[in-house]
Write a protein that holds these residues in place. Structure first.
Motif, PDB file in Angstrom:
ATOM      1  N   ILE A 182       0.831  -1.197   0.000  1.00 52.33           N
ATOM      2  CA  ILE A 182       0.000   0.000   0.000  1.00 52.33           C
ATOM      3  C   ILE A 182       0.871   1.255   0.000  1.00 52.33           C
ATOM      4  CG2 ILE A 182      -0.238   0.234   2.502  1.00 52.33           C
ATOM      5  CD1 ILE A 182      -3.257   0.843   1.936  1.00 52.33           C
ATOM      6  N   ASP A 183       0.435   2.282  -0.723  1.00 53.80           N
ATOM      7  CA  ASP A 183       1.254   3.499  -0.819  1.00 53.80           C
ATOM      8  C   ASP A 183       0.592   4.659  -0.080  1.00 53.80           C
ATOM      9  OD1 ASP A 183      -0.732   4.610  -2.508  1.00 53.80           O
ATOM     10  OD2 ASP A 183       0.264   3.858  -4.292  1.00 53.80           O
ATOM     11  N   GLU A 184       1.390   5.714   0.125  1.00 57.41           N
ATOM     12  CA  GLU A 184       0.917   6.823   0.943  1.00 57.41           C
ATOM     13  C   GLU A 184      -0.218   7.595   0.292  1.00 57.41           C
ATOM     14  OE1 GLU A 184       4.497   8.653  -1.286  1.00 57.41           O
ATOM     15  OE2 GLU A 184       3.837   6.698  -0.536  1.00 57.41           O
ATOM     16  N   GLN A 185      -0.268   7.644  -1.043  1.00 58.61           N
ATOM     17  CA  GLN A 185      -1.336   8.386  -1.697  1.00 58.61           C
ATOM     18  C   GLN A 185      -2.686   7.729  -1.458  1.00 58.61           C
ATOM     19  OE1 GLN A 185      -0.893  11.479  -3.364  1.00 58.61           O
ATOM     20  NE2 GLN A 185      -3.070  11.401  -2.872  1.00 58.61           N
ATOM     21  N   THR A 186      -2.711   6.402  -1.517  1.00 50.75           N
ATOM     22  CA  THR A 186      -3.948   5.676  -1.247  1.00 50.75           C
ATOM     23  C   THR A 186      -4.425   5.950   0.174  1.00 50.75           C
ATOM     24  OG1 THR A 186      -3.323   3.912  -2.795  1.00 50.75           O
ATOM     25  CG2 THR A 186      -4.992   3.381  -1.141  1.00 50.75           C
ATOM     26  N   ILE A 187      -3.503   5.892   1.121  1.00 50.79           N
ATOM     27  CA  ILE A 187      -3.848   6.142   2.523  1.00 50.79           C
ATOM     28  C   ILE A 187      -4.285   7.585   2.728  1.00 50.79           C
ATOM     29  CG2 ILE A 187      -2.928   6.196   4.879  1.00 50.79           C
ATOM     30  CD1 ILE A 187      -0.919   3.990   3.894  1.00 50.79           C
ATOM     31  N   ASP A 188      -3.535   8.519   2.179  1.00 48.54           N
ATOM     32  CA  ASP A 188      -3.812   9.927   2.417  1.00 48.54           C
ATOM     33  C   ASP A 188      -5.117  10.386   1.770  1.00 48.54           C
ATOM     34  OD1 ASP A 188      -1.595  10.149   3.971  1.00 48.54           O
ATOM     35  OD2 ASP A 188      -0.386  11.255   2.518  1.00 48.54           O
ATOM     36  N   ASP A 189      -5.519   9.768   0.672  1.00 48.00           N
ATOM     37  CA  ASP A 189      -6.808  10.113   0.067  1.00 48.00           C
ATOM     38  C   ASP A 189      -7.957   9.778   1.012  1.00 48.00           C
ATOM     39  OD1 ASP A 189      -5.620  11.062  -2.220  1.00 48.00           O
ATOM     40  OD2 ASP A 189      -6.045   9.285  -3.435  1.00 48.00           O
ATOM     41  N   LYS A 202      13.258   2.421  -7.538  1.00 47.79           N
ATOM     42  CA  LYS A 202      12.366   3.448  -6.994  1.00 47.79           C
ATOM     43  C   LYS A 202      11.788   2.943  -5.673  1.00 47.79           C
ATOM     44  CE  LYS A 202       8.334   6.328  -8.083  1.00 47.79           C
ATOM     45  NZ  LYS A 202       7.192   6.562  -9.003  1.00 47.79           N
ATOM     46  N   PRO A 203      12.476   3.168  -4.554  1.00 47.50           N
ATOM     47  CA  PRO A 203      12.023   2.642  -3.261  1.00 47.50           C
ATOM     48  C   PRO A 203      10.604   3.066  -2.882  1.00 47.50           C
ATOM     49  CG  PRO A 203      14.277   3.415  -3.100  1.00 47.50           C
ATOM     50  CD  PRO A 203      13.776   3.856  -4.440  1.00 47.50           C
ATOM     51  N   ASN A 204      10.175   4.243  -3.314  1.00 46.14           N
ATOM     52  CA  ASN A 204       8.832   4.719  -2.986  1.00 46.14           C
ATOM     53  C   ASN A 204       7.853   4.447  -4.121  1.00 46.14           C
ATOM     54  OD1 ASN A 204      10.012   6.590  -4.718  1.00 46.14           O
ATOM     55  ND2 ASN A 204       8.896   8.328  -3.860  1.00 46.14           N
ATOM     56  N   PHE A 205       8.034   3.331  -4.821  1.00 45.66           N
ATOM     57  CA  PHE A 205       7.119   2.992  -5.913  1.00 45.66           C
ATOM     58  C   PHE A 205       5.681   2.952  -5.394  1.00 45.66           C
ATOM     59  CE2 PHE A 205       8.255  -1.174  -4.130  1.00 45.66           C
ATOM     60  CZ  PHE A 205       7.041  -1.852  -4.112  1.00 45.66           C
ATOM     61  N   ASP A 206       4.752   3.329  -6.266  1.00 47.04           N
ATOM     62  CA  ASP A 206       3.357   3.441  -5.846  1.00 47.04           C
ATOM     63  C   ASP A 206       2.461   2.536  -6.694  1.00 47.04           C
ATOM     64  OD1 ASP A 206       3.163   4.740  -8.299  1.00 47.04           O
ATOM     65  OD2 ASP A 206       3.001   6.742  -7.416  1.00 47.04           O
ATOM     66  N   LEU A 207       1.168   2.677  -6.497  1.00 45.26           N
ATOM     67  CA  LEU A 207       0.228   1.810  -7.206  1.00 45.26           C
ATOM     68  C   LEU A 207       0.295   2.019  -8.713  1.00 45.26           C
ATOM     69  CD1 LEU A 207      -1.937  -0.341  -7.106  1.00 45.26           C
ATOM     70  CD2 LEU A 207      -3.634   1.440  -6.586  1.00 45.26           C
ATOM     71  N   HIS A 208       0.545   3.241  -9.163  1.00 50.18           N
ATOM     72  CA  HIS A 208       0.728   3.468 -10.607  1.00 50.18           C
ATOM     73  C   HIS A 208       1.858   2.594 -11.141  1.00 50.18           C
ATOM     74  CE1 HIS A 208      -1.496   7.207  -9.705  1.00 50.18           C
ATOM     75  NE2 HIS A 208      -1.831   7.193 -10.980  1.00 50.18           N
ATOM     76  N   ASP A 209       2.976   2.577 -10.426  1.00 55.41           N
ATOM     77  CA  ASP A 209       4.134   1.791 -10.859  1.00 55.41           C
ATOM     78  C   ASP A 209       3.805   0.296 -10.864  1.00 55.41           C
ATOM     79  OD1 ASP A 209       5.920   4.080 -11.008  1.00 55.41           O
ATOM     80  OD2 ASP A 209       5.908   4.059  -8.814  1.00 55.41           O
ATOM     81  N   ILE A 210       3.082  -0.151  -9.859  1.00 59.13           N
ATOM     82  CA  ILE A 210       2.736  -1.574  -9.773  1.00 59.13           C
ATOM     83  C   ILE A 210       1.845  -1.982 -10.935  1.00 59.13           C
ATOM     84  CG2 ILE A 210       1.486  -3.293  -8.410  1.00 59.13           C
ATOM     85  CD1 ILE A 210       2.321  -1.681  -5.903  1.00 59.13           C
ATOM     86  N   ILE A 211       0.838  -1.176 -11.207  1.00 58.23           N
ATOM     87  CA  ILE A 211      -0.081  -1.507 -12.303  1.00 58.23           C
ATOM     88  C   ILE A 211       0.633  -1.472 -13.637  1.00 58.23           C
ATOM     89  CG2 ILE A 211      -2.094  -0.663 -13.576  1.00 58.23           C
ATOM     90  CD1 ILE A 211      -3.310   0.046 -10.824  1.00 58.23           C
TER      91      ILE A 211
END
Length: 245
Positions: free
Chosen positions: A104-111, A214-223
């Motif tokens: 899970i990434d911070e953008q998902t949580i912060d939204d 990219k240690p802070n990879f996010d859901l965009h990167d995963i998809i």
């Protein structure tokens, strides 16, 4: 106002014991989750809510090593453990992310958090009431005071095991809100939760592919990665998710 992440964590998972310490890119899954929670711009403290079982001593050691808080409580009553962990750390708003969500990434949580802060009349915000995010990207926020009221009200074993279940099984009592994923991120068919060895194989592959560049990879990167490697999704496609009821 204290907004703290309460992460219920134990070593004795029924389907995959010890999963929180399984290696992901050179560090335990729990450490990877803590790293990602620390990137939230709203979360003030991370509290690892573990049990009094001696097998969870290593969970406490991990929390201390990572510089986050911990609380030890009931092994079976996760609702009580979560409430006590929140109250012991002066938490006003509980951000609940489970320990099987190391991607899970911070953008998902912060939204999810921002929705609550923007609408203070809401009692509960989540992003899986209508699932649009991948499994493994669930985040929720609710008030400690309200959860304590629920804890004092319900004796249902399912409510005691699944902390927020009472909210969305009693929508007439609460103001609920659901955050939906953007079109590109809308992949509820993706299983990115850590609950079986097949899940671990997929998640470990993702960490190996993305973390070192990219240690802070996010859901965009995963998809983006999974769309280039669609066969990877077959690794855990046939796993059936456990239901709360």
């Amino acid at each position: 106002m204290n907004i703290n992440a309460i992460v219920a964590t134990r070593m004795t998972s029924s389907r995959l014991p010890g999963k929180v310490l399984m290696d992901l890119g050179g560090k335990p899954a729990l450490v990877r989750l803590i790293e990602r929670l620390k990137r939230s711009k709203y979360i003030q403290e991370i509290v690892i809510a573990t049990t009094t079982n001696s097998q969870d001593d290593i969970v406490v050691e991990t929390a201390i090593e990572q510089g986050v808080l911990y609380y030890r409580g009931s092994e079976e009553d996760v609702l009580l453990r979560t409430v006590e962990a929140a109250e012991s750390t002066n938490t006003d708003y509980i951000v609940q992310v489970t320990s099987d969500c190391p991607l899970i990434d911070e953008q998902t949580i912060d939204d999810v958090i921002k929705r609550m802060l923007d609408h203070p009349n809401i009692d509960y915000v989540g992003n899986h009431l209508v699932r649009t995010y991948p499994l493994g990207f669930s985040a929720e926020i609710f008030r400690t005071t309200t959860l304590r009221e629920i804890e004092m009200t319900t004796k249902d074993p399912a409510d005691r095991e699944h902390v927020s279940l009472y909210y969305y099984e009693h929508p007439e009592q609460f103001h609920l809100s659901n955050v939906e994923a953007s079109n590109y991120l809308r992949h509820p068919e993706y299983r990115l939760t850590l609950d079986t060895i097949q899940d671990y194989t997929l998640i470990n592959n993702i960490f190996d592919a993305l973390y070192h560049t990219k240690p802070n990879f996010d859901l965009h990167d995963i998809i983006r990665y999974l769309q280039k490697q669609p066969d990877l999704l077959s690794i855990n496609r046939d796993i059936q998710q456990k239901k709360a009821r």
